[in-house]
Scaffold this motif. Structure first.
Motif, PDB file in Angstrom:
ATOM      1  N   TYR A   1       0.842  -1.189   0.000  1.00 53.64           N
ATOM      2  CA  TYR A   1       0.000   0.000   0.000  1.00 53.64           C
ATOM      3  C   TYR A   1       0.881   1.244   0.000  1.00 53.64           C
ATOM      4  CZ  TYR A   1      -4.525  -2.249   0.911  1.00 53.64           C
ATOM      5  OH  TYR A   1      -5.689  -2.974   0.806  1.00 53.64           O
TER       6      TYR A   1
ATOM      7  N   GLY B   1      -5.866   8.189   3.115  1.00 46.65           N
ATOM      8  CA  GLY B   1      -5.843   6.804   3.540  1.00 46.65           C
ATOM      9  C   GLY B   1      -4.887   6.001   2.673  1.00 46.65           C
ATOM     10  N   PRO B   2      -4.461   4.830   3.141  1.00 46.92           N
ATOM     11  CA  PRO B   2      -3.595   3.977   2.332  1.00 46.92           C
ATOM     12  C   PRO B   2      -4.266   3.593   1.019  1.00 46.92           C
ATOM     13  CG  PRO B   2      -3.623   3.233   4.613  1.00 46.92           C
ATOM     14  CD  PRO B   2      -4.701   4.264   4.478  1.00 46.92           C
TER      15      PRO B   2
ATOM     16  N   PHE C   1      -0.454  -3.340   9.684  1.00 42.51           N
ATOM     17  CA  PHE C   1       0.509  -2.376   9.165  1.00 42.51           C
ATOM     18  C   PHE C   1       1.732  -2.299  10.060  1.00 42.51           C
ATOM     19  CE2 PHE C   1      -1.672  -0.120   5.749  1.00 42.51           C
ATOM     20  CZ  PHE C   1      -2.984  -0.479   5.962  1.00 42.51           C
TER      21      PHE C   1
ATOM     22  N   TYR D   1     -14.254  -2.178   7.215  1.00 43.25           N
ATOM     23  CA  TYR D   1     -13.244  -2.253   8.272  1.00 43.25           C
ATOM     24  C   TYR D   1     -13.017  -0.865   8.874  1.00 43.25           C
ATOM     25  CZ  TYR D   1     -12.020  -6.320   5.344  1.00 43.25           C
ATOM     26  OH  TYR D   1     -12.056  -7.468   4.579  1.00 43.25           O
TER      27      TYR D   1
ATOM     28  N   TYR E   1      -9.999   1.152  11.084  1.00 44.00           N
ATOM     29  CA  TYR E   1      -8.621   1.174  11.570  1.00 44.00           C
ATOM     30  C   TYR E   1      -8.387   2.535  12.216  1.00 44.00           C
ATOM     31  CZ  TYR E   1      -7.682  -2.673   8.243  1.00 44.00           C
ATOM     32  OH  TYR E   1      -7.702  -3.852   7.545  1.00 44.00           O
TER      33      TYR E   1
ATOM     34  N   ARG F   1      -4.955   5.265  13.585  1.00 41.98           N
ATOM     35  CA  ARG F   1      -3.555   5.543  13.906  1.00 41.98           C
ATOM     36  C   ARG F   1      -3.533   6.609  14.981  1.00 41.98           C
ATOM     37  NH1 ARG F   1       1.009   5.905  10.423  1.00 41.98           N
ATOM     38  NH2 ARG F   1      -0.260   6.561   8.683  1.00 41.98           N
TER      39      ARG F   1
ATOM     40  N   GLU G   1       1.578   2.906  14.712  1.00 37.18           N
ATOM     41  CA  GLU G   1       1.228   2.337  13.427  1.00 37.18           C
ATOM     42  C   GLU G   1      -0.294   2.258  13.275  1.00 37.18           C
ATOM     43  OE1 GLU G   1       5.186  -0.432  13.930  1.00 37.18           O
ATOM     44  OE2 GLU G   1       3.187  -1.328  13.998  1.00 37.18           O
ATOM     45  N   ILE G   2      -0.735   2.109  12.046  1.00 38.24           N
ATOM     46  CA  ILE G   2      -2.158   1.933  11.790  1.00 38.24           C
ATOM     47  C   ILE G   2      -2.585   0.584  12.370  1.00 38.24           C
ATOM     48  CG2 ILE G   2      -3.920   1.687  10.009  1.00 38.24           C
ATOM     49  CD1 ILE G   2      -2.123   3.405   8.186  1.00 38.24           C
TER      50      ILE G   2
ATOM     51  N   PHE H   1      -5.797  -2.182  13.296  1.00 39.53           N
ATOM     52  CA  PHE H   1      -7.133  -2.680  12.997  1.00 39.53           C
ATOM     53  C   PHE H   1      -8.036  -2.537  14.215  1.00 39.53           C
ATOM     54  CE2 PHE H   1     -10.330  -5.575  11.416  1.00 39.53           C
ATOM     55  CZ  PHE H   1     -10.694  -6.352  12.502  1.00 39.53           C
TER      56      PHE H   1
ATOM     57  N   HIS I   1     -14.108  -5.461  11.875  1.00 39.74           N
ATOM     58  CA  HIS I   1     -14.486  -5.849  10.524  1.00 39.74           C
ATOM     59  C   HIS I   1     -15.954  -6.273  10.519  1.00 39.74           C
ATOM     60  CE1 HIS I   1     -14.086  -9.353   7.365  1.00 39.74           C
ATOM     61  NE2 HIS I   1     -14.758  -8.349   6.873  1.00 39.74           N
TER      62      HIS I   1
ATOM     63  N   SER J   1     -11.739  -7.792  17.392  1.00 41.55           N
ATOM     64  CA  SER J   1     -10.634  -8.005  18.312  1.00 41.55           C
ATOM     65  C   SER J   1      -9.774  -6.775  18.550  1.00 41.55           C
ATOM     66  CB  SER J   1      -9.747  -9.147  17.794  1.00 41.55           C
ATOM     67  OG  SER J   1      -9.213  -8.811  16.525  1.00 41.55           O
TER      68      SER J   1
ATOM     69  N   PHE K   1      -9.512   5.483  10.145  1.00 37.72           N
ATOM     70  CA  PHE K   1      -9.719   5.126   8.752  1.00 37.72           C
ATOM     71  C   PHE K   1     -10.795   4.061   8.630  1.00 37.72           C
ATOM     72  CE2 PHE K   1      -6.288   7.447   6.924  1.00 37.72           C
ATOM     73  CZ  PHE K   1      -5.232   7.394   7.811  1.00 37.72           C
TER      74      PHE K   1
ATOM     75  N   GLN L   1      -8.607  -3.971  -0.114  1.00 31.36           N
ATOM     76  CA  GLN L   1      -9.324  -3.031   0.741  1.00 31.36           C
ATOM     77  C   GLN L   1      -9.082  -1.617   0.243  1.00 31.36           C
ATOM     78  OE1 GLN L   1      -8.902  -3.575   5.003  1.00 31.36           O
ATOM     79  NE2 GLN L   1      -8.759  -5.793   4.788  1.00 31.36           N
ATOM     80  N   TYR L   2     -10.152  -0.872   0.110  1.00 31.92           N
ATOM     81  CA  TYR L   2     -10.085   0.511  -0.343  1.00 31.92           C
ATOM     82  C   TYR L   2     -10.365   1.411   0.849  1.00 31.92           C
ATOM     83  CZ  TYR L   2     -10.281  -1.506  -4.997  1.00 31.92           C
ATOM     84  OH  TYR L   2     -10.003  -2.246  -6.123  1.00 31.92           O
ATOM     85  N   PHE L   3      -9.441   2.325   1.075  1.00 32.30           N
ATOM     86  CA  PHE L   3      -9.519   3.170   2.260  1.00 32.30           C
ATOM     87  C   PHE L   3     -10.147   4.532   1.968  1.00 32.30           C
ATOM     88  CE2 PHE L   3      -7.108   1.208   5.753  1.00 32.30           C
ATOM     89  CZ  PHE L   3      -6.632   0.093   5.107  1.00 32.30           C
ATOM     90  N   GLY L   4     -10.815   5.043   2.986  1.00 31.63           N
ATOM     91  CA  GLY L   4     -11.294   6.405   2.936  1.00 31.63           C
ATOM     92  C   GLY L   4     -10.188   7.363   3.360  1.00 31.63           C
ATOM     93  N   PRO L   5     -10.460   8.662   3.325  1.00 28.60           N
ATOM     94  CA  PRO L   5      -9.437   9.660   3.649  1.00 28.60           C
ATOM     95  C   PRO L   5      -9.158   9.780   5.142  1.00 28.60           C
ATOM     96  CG  PRO L   5     -11.501  10.725   3.161  1.00 28.60           C
ATOM     97  CD  PRO L   5     -11.707   9.268   2.859  1.00 28.60           C
TER      98      PRO L   5
END
Lengths: 114, 113
Positions: A36, A43-44, A104, B33, B35, B37, B42-43, B45, B48, B58, B91, B102-106
């Motif tokens: 990614y 976002g990624p 990540f 999903y 997530y 940060r 780190e980002i 999870f 889901h 979890s 995210f 997986q496609y992420f939002g901003p």
């Protein structure tokens, strides 16, 4: 999920080829390798995914040796706009549930200079 | 095709208040999903959804966080009451059931003062 190790940062110049290597010694048989890209305040973004050998798309190439304990993301002729953080992730596909949660790491911060 | 959208883009609240984040996945994506940060980390999870069901929660840090996806479309993530350590970027991502990308939002930047 397997842990990955990649360089914290890399520097390059416009027009050069950049290779970012990721180690994943504990990769499982059903794990895929996914890269990614993330720009600041975004976002990624998915770049490429592979299981073995070589995968190429319009953005990058992914090289995976036979033992799959590492992988290399290759960006041909980078430009200033390729400055971003690149994440290497490994994980398996969930049957009928889509891809499992992404894990990540710190990623590699690539800086492309003129 | 519209991508994953998140609202608001930025939220500033005081400790103890409640905040609700919203995520609209790509149309047809059953998987959703969350997530986040937090500063310097780190980002990570959080959870889901598959349609309206929680498949894996979890990563939810504690019971101050509540995620819902009524009707299997958009999702909300409520933080009540918010604490200082909840500050960070949240995210949302979505994926099609038969394709694992997986496609992420901003993201939503949450600041708790």
């Amino acid at each position: 999920l397997a842990k990955t190790t990649q360089p914290i940062s890399m520097d390059s110049y416009e027009g050069q080829e950049v290779n970012i290597t990721c180690s994943h010694n504990n990769i499982a048989t059903n794990d895929y390798i996914t890269w990614y890209q993330q720009f600041p305040s975004q976002g990624p973004r998915f770049i490429i995914q592979g299981y073995k050998t070589k995968v190429t798309n319009e953005v990058a190439s992914l090289f995976i040796p036979a033992d799959r304990k590492s992988s290399t993301l290759s960006l041909p002729r980078v430009s200033l706009s390729d400055t971003a953080v690149y994440y290497c992730l490994v994980g398996g596909r969930g049957v009928n549930t889509g891809f499992q949660k992404l894990v990540f790491g710190t990623g590699t911060r690539l800086l492309v200079s003129p | 095709e519209a991508g994953v959208t998140q609202f608001p883009s930025h939220s500033v609240i005081e400790k103890g208040q409640t905040v609700t984040l919203r995520c609209d996945p790509i149309s047809g994506h059953d998987n959703l999903y969350w997530y986040r940060r937090v500063m310097g980390k780190e980002i990570k999870f959080l959870l889901h959804f598959v349609k309206e069901s929680k498949q894996d929660e979890s990563g939810m840090p504690n019971n101050r966080f509540l995620a819902e996806r009524t009707g299997g479309t958009y999702s909300t993530l409520k933080v009540q009451p918010a604490e200082l350590e909840d500050s960070g970027v949240y995210f949302c991502a979505s994926s099609h059931p038969s394709v694992d990308t997986q496609y992420f939002g901003p993201g939503t930047r949450l600041t708790v003062l």
